[in-house]
Design a protein around this motif. Structure first.
Motif, PDB file in Angstrom:
ATOM      1  N   VAL A 112     -66.526  56.462 -96.659  1.00  0.00           N
ATOM      2  CA  VAL A 112     -66.114  57.065 -95.392  1.00  0.00           C
ATOM      3  C   VAL A 112     -65.147  58.213 -95.667  1.00  0.00           C
ATOM      4  O   VAL A 112     -64.394  58.190 -96.640  1.00  0.00           O
ATOM      5  N   THR A 113     -65.210  59.216 -94.817  1.00  0.00           N
ATOM      6  CA  THR A 113     -64.386  60.409 -94.997  1.00  0.00           C
ATOM      7  C   THR A 113     -63.539  60.648 -93.752  1.00  0.00           C
ATOM      8  O   THR A 113     -63.680  59.960 -92.756  1.00  0.00           O
ATOM      9  N   GLY A 114     -62.688  61.648 -93.842  1.00  0.00           N
ATOM     10  CA  GLY A 114     -61.829  62.019 -92.719  1.00  0.00           C
ATOM     11  C   GLY A 114     -60.385  61.717 -93.040  1.00  0.00           C
ATOM     12  O   GLY A 114     -60.013  61.415 -94.174  1.00  0.00           O
ATOM     13  N   SER A 115     -59.586  61.784 -91.996  1.00  0.00           N
ATOM     14  CA  SER A 115     -58.160  61.488 -92.137  1.00  0.00           C
ATOM     15  C   SER A 115     -58.008  60.002 -92.472  1.00  0.00           C
ATOM     16  O   SER A 115     -58.934  59.212 -92.268  1.00  0.00           O
ATOM     17  N   GLU A 117     -56.543  57.738 -90.807  1.00  0.00           N
ATOM     18  CA  GLU A 117     -56.830  56.935 -89.613  1.00  0.00           C
ATOM     19  C   GLU A 117     -58.331  56.898 -89.319  1.00  0.00           C
ATOM     20  O   GLU A 117     -58.860  55.859 -88.912  1.00  0.00           O
ATOM     21  N   GLU A 118     -59.030  58.000 -89.518  1.00  0.00           N
ATOM     22  CA  GLU A 118     -60.486  58.012 -89.319  1.00  0.00           C
ATOM     23  C   GLU A 118     -61.176  57.086 -90.326  1.00  0.00           C
ATOM     24  O   GLU A 118     -62.129  56.390 -89.984  1.00  0.00           O
ATOM     25  N   GLN A 119     -60.670  57.070 -91.548  1.00  0.00           N
ATOM     26  CA  GLN A 119     -61.228  56.170 -92.558  1.00  0.00           C
ATOM     27  C   GLN A 119     -60.994  54.713 -92.180  1.00  0.00           C
ATOM     28  O   GLN A 119     -61.900  53.879 -92.281  1.00  0.00           O
ATOM     29  N   ARG A 120     -59.780  54.389 -91.727  1.00  0.00           N
ATOM     30  CA  ARG A 120     -59.494  53.016 -91.297  1.00  0.00           C
ATOM     31  C   ARG A 120     -60.362  52.625 -90.109  1.00  0.00           C
ATOM     32  O   ARG A 120     -60.871  51.508 -90.047  1.00  0.00           O
ATOM     33  N   SER A 121     -60.537  53.541 -89.176  1.00  0.00           N
ATOM     34  CA  SER A 121     -61.368  53.261 -88.006  1.00  0.00           C
ATOM     35  C   SER A 121     -62.819  52.984 -88.416  1.00  0.00           C
ATOM     36  O   SER A 121     -63.452  52.041 -87.917  1.00  0.00           O
ATOM     37  N   ALA A 122     -63.334  53.795 -89.326  1.00  0.00           N
ATOM     38  CA  ALA A 122     -64.709  53.587 -89.811  1.00  0.00           C
ATOM     39  C   ALA A 122     -64.825  52.260 -90.555  1.00  0.00           C
ATOM     40  O   ALA A 122     -65.803  51.516 -90.380  1.00  0.00           O
ATOM     41  N   ARG A 124     -62.960  49.616 -90.119  1.00  0.00           N
ATOM     42  CA  ARG A 124     -62.868  48.541 -89.119  1.00  0.00           C
ATOM     43  C   ARG A 124     -64.224  48.312 -88.449  1.00  0.00           C
ATOM     44  O   ARG A 124     -64.612  47.164 -88.207  1.00  0.00           O
TER      45      ARG A 124
END
Length: 146
Positions: A112-115, A117-122, A124
């Motif tokens: 997963v990529t992104g910030s 928080e975006e990585q944690r969201s993905a 999750r």
């Protein structure tokens, strides 16, 4: 009745299979003997450790294991379940007669990529999808055992 033996596999045994193992251990209670392994095991993903900790699971002491060692070093599994798609199952030696192989294709949390928080969201979302599939497995496969 002896426990149903389940082996979850993925490539690295660093995320998806570890998550599935944790959920089946919790929800399946003593009806299952569950392991996880990888075709090329590595360390468990810090991102996976974090999102599982958020959900009440401490995987910090888990160690990735090799699927070939698991298949050789244990009695036959009733189920071998790939959490990363059918291609991983095709890399295994022939499974013993009666072993049921299933393929669940989940995205790899390590990719997963992104910030942050975006990585944690993905991660999750992947965790939650695996939880849903494990619950479905329990309902569809394990419930009729009575």
């Amino acid at each position: 009745m002896p426990p149903i033996r389940v082996l979850f596999i993925c490539v690295h045994n660093s995320g998806r299979s570890q998550i599935a193992e944790a959920f089946l251990r919790k929800f399946g209670q003593d009806r299952f003997e569950v392991q996880s392994a990888g075709t090329a095991p590595t360390a468990i993903s810090p991102l996976v450790l974090n999102v599982m900790r958020e959900d009440g699971f401490d995987l910090a002491n888990n160690v990735a294991s090799n699927v070939l060692a698991q298949l050789r070093g244990n009695p036959p599994f009733h189920y071998v379940i790939s959490t990363c798609g059918p291609e991983t199952l095709s890399r295994l030696p022939q499974l013993p007669y009666g072993t049921i192989s299933l393929s669940w294709a989940f995205p790899d949390p390590e990719l997963v990529t992104g910030s942050p928080e975006e990585q944690r969201s993905a991660a999750r979302a992947i965790r939650d999808d695996i939880r849903t599939q494990v619950i479905r497995f329990l309902h569809d496969v394990a419930s009729p055992l009575g």
